[in-house]
Design a protein around this motif. Structure first.
Motif, PDB file in Angstrom:
ATOM      1  N   SER A  11      17.375  35.565   6.286  1.00  9.23           N
ATOM      2  CA  SER A  11      18.827  35.602   6.100  1.00  9.23           C
ATOM      3  C   SER A  11      19.196  35.790   4.638  1.00  9.23           C
ATOM      4  O   SER A  11      20.201  35.251   4.162  1.00  9.23           O
ATOM      5  CB  SER A  11      19.469  34.321   6.642  1.00  9.23           C
ATOM      6  N   GLY A  12      18.407  36.551   3.903  1.00 12.94           N
ATOM      7  CA  GLY A  12      18.674  36.799   2.495  1.00 12.94           C
ATOM      8  C   GLY A  12      18.096  35.764   1.559  1.00 12.94           C
ATOM      9  O   GLY A  12      18.059  35.975   0.342  1.00 12.94           O
ATOM     10  N   PHE A  13      17.641  34.612   2.083  1.00 15.03           N
ATOM     11  CA  PHE A  13      17.034  33.561   1.267  1.00 15.03           C
ATOM     12  C   PHE A  13      15.538  33.820   1.102  1.00 15.03           C
ATOM     13  O   PHE A  13      14.901  34.440   1.959  1.00 15.03           O
ATOM     14  CB  PHE A  13      17.217  32.189   1.917  1.00 15.03           C
ATOM     15  N   PHE A  14      14.983  33.291   0.004  1.00 15.82           N
ATOM     16  CA  PHE A  14      13.536  33.225  -0.166  1.00 15.82           C
ATOM     17  C   PHE A  14      13.091  31.805   0.164  1.00 15.82           C
ATOM     18  O   PHE A  14      13.631  30.840  -0.373  1.00 15.82           O
ATOM     19  CB  PHE A  14      13.132  33.558  -1.607  1.00 15.82           C
ATOM     20  N   VAL A  15      12.098  31.675   1.038  1.00 16.59           N
ATOM     21  CA  VAL A  15      11.491  30.380   1.318  1.00 16.59           C
ATOM     22  C   VAL A  15      10.205  30.316   0.504  1.00 16.59           C
ATOM     23  O   VAL A  15       9.301  31.136   0.682  1.00 16.59           O
ATOM     24  CB  VAL A  15      11.202  30.197   2.817  1.00 16.59           C
ATOM     25  N   LEU A  16      10.150  29.339  -0.398  1.00 21.39           N
ATOM     26  CA  LEU A  16       9.041  29.211  -1.332  1.00 21.39           C
ATOM     27  C   LEU A  16       8.283  27.921  -1.069  1.00 21.39           C
ATOM     28  O   LEU A  16       8.754  27.041  -0.343  1.00 21.39           O
ATOM     29  CB  LEU A  16       9.562  29.223  -2.776  1.00 21.39           C
ATOM     30  N   ALA A  17       7.115  27.803  -1.677  1.00 20.99           N
ATOM     31  CA  ALA A  17       6.303  26.583  -1.591  1.00 20.99           C
ATOM     32  C   ALA A  17       5.742  26.287  -2.969  1.00 20.99           C
ATOM     33  O   ALA A  17       5.352  27.198  -3.712  1.00 20.99           O
ATOM     34  CB  ALA A  17       5.177  26.745  -0.575  1.00 20.99           C
ATOM     35  N   ASP A  18       5.723  25.001  -3.318  1.00 22.44           N
ATOM     36  CA  ASP A  18       5.128  24.595  -4.590  1.00 22.44           C
ATOM     37  C   ASP A  18       3.679  25.054  -4.652  1.00 22.44           C
ATOM     38  O   ASP A  18       2.966  25.059  -3.646  1.00 22.44           O
ATOM     39  CB  ASP A  18       5.180  23.076  -4.742  1.00 22.44           C
ATOM     40  N   ARG A  19       3.225  25.395  -5.845  1.00 25.27           N
ATOM     41  CA  ARG A  19       1.842  25.825  -6.005  1.00 25.27           C
ATOM     42  C   ARG A  19       0.861  24.654  -5.937  1.00 25.27           C
ATOM     43  O   ARG A  19      -0.320  24.848  -5.657  1.00 25.27           O
ATOM     44  CB  ARG A  19       1.672  26.583  -7.331  1.00 25.27           C
ATOM     45  N   SER A  20       1.347  23.456  -6.181  1.00 26.64           N
ATOM     46  CA  SER A  20       0.479  22.282  -6.121  1.00 26.64           C
ATOM     47  C   SER A  20       0.708  21.552  -4.803  1.00 26.64           C
ATOM     48  O   SER A  20       1.826  21.539  -4.276  1.00 26.64           O
ATOM     49  CB  SER A  20       0.760  21.351  -7.300  1.00 26.64           C
ATOM     50  N   PRO A  21      -0.337  20.926  -4.242  1.00 23.55           N
ATOM     51  CA  PRO A  21      -0.186  20.167  -2.988  1.00 23.55           C
ATOM     52  C   PRO A  21       0.825  19.042  -3.162  1.00 23.55           C
ATOM     53  O   PRO A  21       0.966  18.508  -4.265  1.00 23.55           O
ATOM     54  CB  PRO A  21      -1.606  19.627  -2.743  1.00 23.55           C
ATOM     55  N   PRO A  22       1.551  18.672  -2.115  1.00 23.99           N
ATOM     56  CA  PRO A  22       1.426  19.128  -0.711  1.00 23.99           C
ATOM     57  C   PRO A  22       2.207  20.401  -0.401  1.00 23.99           C
ATOM     58  O   PRO A  22       2.540  20.652   0.748  1.00 23.99           O
ATOM     59  CB  PRO A  22       1.984  17.947   0.058  1.00 23.99           C
ATOM     60  N   VAL A  37       2.668  26.659  10.550  1.00 27.17           N
ATOM     61  CA  VAL A  37       4.112  26.642  10.770  1.00 27.17           C
ATOM     62  C   VAL A  37       4.732  27.871  10.124  1.00 27.17           C
ATOM     63  O   VAL A  37       4.405  28.214   8.994  1.00 27.17           O
ATOM     64  CB  VAL A  37       4.733  25.349  10.187  1.00 27.17           C
ATOM     65  N   ARG A  38       5.604  28.514  10.857  1.00 20.89           N
ATOM     66  CA  ARG A  38       6.289  29.691  10.322  1.00 20.89           C
ATOM     67  C   ARG A  38       7.779  29.411  10.203  1.00 20.89           C
ATOM     68  O   ARG A  38       8.342  28.578  10.916  1.00 20.89           O
ATOM     69  CB  ARG A  38       6.044  30.920  11.188  1.00 20.89           C
ATOM     70  N   VAL A  39       8.419  30.155   9.309  1.00 24.75           N
ATOM     71  CA  VAL A  39       9.847  29.978   9.063  1.00 24.75           C
ATOM     72  C   VAL A  39      10.636  30.694  10.144  1.00 24.75           C
ATOM     73  O   VAL A  39      10.428  31.885  10.399  1.00 24.75           O
ATOM     74  CB  VAL A  39      10.232  30.519   7.679  1.00 24.75           C
ATOM     75  N   ALA A  40      11.519  29.962  10.807  1.00 19.65           N
ATOM     76  CA  ALA A  40      12.404  30.576  11.795  1.00 19.65           C
ATOM     77  C   ALA A  40      13.625  31.160  11.096  1.00 19.65           C
ATOM     78  O   ALA A  40      13.889  32.351  11.185  1.00 19.65           O
ATOM     79  CB  ALA A  40      12.826  29.555  12.854  1.00 19.65           C
ATOM     80  N   PHE A  41      14.350  30.312  10.388  1.00 20.43           N
ATOM     81  CA  PHE A  41      15.486  30.803   9.609  1.00 20.43           C
ATOM     82  C   PHE A  41      16.010  29.703   8.713  1.00 20.43           C
ATOM     83  O   PHE A  41      15.623  28.532   8.819  1.00 20.43           O
ATOM     84  CB  PHE A  41      16.611  31.334  10.516  1.00 20.43           C
ATOM     85  N   VAL A  42      16.892  30.106   7.801  1.00 20.15           N
ATOM     86  CA  VAL A  42      17.592  29.182   6.923  1.00 20.15           C
ATOM     87  C   VAL A  42      19.072  29.306   7.248  1.00 20.15           C
ATOM     88  O   VAL A  42      19.622  30.409   7.277  1.00 20.15           O
ATOM     89  CB  VAL A  42      17.355  29.517   5.441  1.00 20.15           C
TER      90      VAL A  42
END
Length: 391
Positions: free
Chosen positions: A131-142, A166-171
């Motif tokens: 939906s135009g957003f970027f879903v990001l994840a920290d480079r360090s755990p968790p 787990v996959r992103v459905a939407f924001v």
């Protein structure tokens, strides 16, 4: 012989006509006073014109002009779930991305392209775009999740970690109006067949159990973009009714039988459509989206564009909803499969039809999942090497 220049008598200066109006000289913008003192209602009217077309980047530029304009307009940072500031009509065209931090965004309502350099992407793993957003994840755990709005530049912090299965459905927001929640992240668990929702800065995760068949349908429809925003809990009976309807029509998902429906999630009803007016729908094996055909030269209204696979290649077809006729866009193949992605092999420059079909046929892999897979392979090789040494 050299040409001689004839003598021209000097022009006589004409007397000015006092009845004629003179044009004032043009002053530079820095010399023009009064812009910062424009009435607040006029500034807000200009700002609202940008928000009406979801051109939030232009809205942010307007707010950056001067403190008075910024004070006269709403700050997107104070309400990140406000739909006016969400990139709801934008998509990210990965096919024409030129570097790790450069992206091409497209407003599907207006047809405007935006080439944007986003250095923030280098600081995180890019998991998905939704939906135009970027879903990001920290480079360090968790590897906690982050949701980034490329038009406002604001980032929302989520406590929930991004698991590999787990996959992103939407924001989006859960519900509508005053009952709507803050911007939430909706995830799908492929192993558990569950739908998860969570909000920023909260450790709480709400899960919903699904039957395998219903989950598969959710996965194709929601992740694919057929219905990217959940508006209240009425979506569940609407999806169930749609699934029953498709069974009764003997719809074949593999062969690509085409039906167009209108979904009313508040009433839980699904109605067939005979026309989609000036819109066109793009369908692929990964995503789909509607566009206003009047904003895109070359796209025909009331049609469905889709990709048809032929082994390791694919071509684009167009289905006319009114005439129920199917035609191939080009005799040549447009895509060739390389690894897991279909790559455009058509002659450049790509047409808008080819770019949008490329958007629907592919979804970029999560950088986090690829990194974890690479680490797993390295660990396996290391363990194998240790075993050989022990032997």
């Amino acid at each position: 012989m050299p040409l001689t220049i004839p003598d021209i008598p000097p022009a006589k200066r004409k007397k000015k006509d006092p009845t004629c109006l003179e044009i004032s000289p043009v002053f530079p913008a820095t010399a023009t006073a009064g812009w910062s003192s424009l009435p607040d209602d006029l500034v807000r009217r200009i700002a609202d014109s940008f928000l009406a077309t979801n051109d939030v980047d232009c809205y942010m530029d307007l707010r950056a002009v001067c403190p008075s304009w910024r004070a006269a307009t709403d700050d997107p940072k104070t309400n990140t779930s406000d739909p006016r500031f969400c990139p709801r009509t934008w998509i990210v065209l990965d096919e024409v991305s030129q570097s790790d931090d450069m992206r091409i965004l497209l407003n599907t309502d207006t047809g405007r392209f935006l080439r944007k350099k986003i250095p923030l992407l280098l600081d995180y793993y890019v998991v998905a775009t939704s939906s135009g957003f970027f879903v990001l994840a920290d480079r360090s755990p968790p590897h906690a999740a982050r949701v980034f709005n490329p038009l406002t530049g604001y980032t929302l912090r989520f406590t929930v970690p991004m698991a590999p299965d787990v996959r992103v459905a939407f924001v989006g927001s859960w519900g509508r109006g005053k009952a709507s929640s803050p911007l939430c992240l909706v995830l799908l668990g492929d192993l558990s067949c569950k739908l998860y929702t969570t909000v920023p800065d909260s450790e709480a995760v709400v899960s919903y159990d699904c039957q395998q068949e219903v989950y598969n349908f959710f996965q194709k429809a929601i992740v694919g973009g057929a219905y990217p925003h959940i508006a209240g809990l009425g979506f569940a009976p609407a999806f169930a009714e749609l699934l029953d309807l498709l069974r009764s029509l003997h719809a074949d998902f593999v062969k690509g039988t085409l039906f167009v429906f209108k979904m009313n999630t508040e009433l839980g009803k699904v109605e067939p459509l005979q026309s989609i007016s000036n819109f066109a729908i793009f369908i692929g094996h990964r995503r789909c989206l509607p566009v206003d055909a009047t904003k895109f030269p070359g796209i025909e209204a009331n049609c469905v564009y889709y990709t048809k696979h032929l082994g390791l290649s694919a071509h684009i077809c167009k289905y006319n909803i009114k005439d129920k006729k199917v035609e191939r866009i080009s005799e040549a193949r447009e895509f060739v499969k390389q690894d897991k992605q279909f790559v455009l092999v058509a002659h450049r420059p790509f047409t808008i039809i080819q770019l949008l079909c490329s958007y629907t046929i592919n979804t970029p892999d999560s950088q986090l999942a690829l990194q974890q897979m690479s680490e797993g392979v390295e660990a396996s090789r290391s363990n194998s090497g240790d075993s050989d040494l022990d032997d």
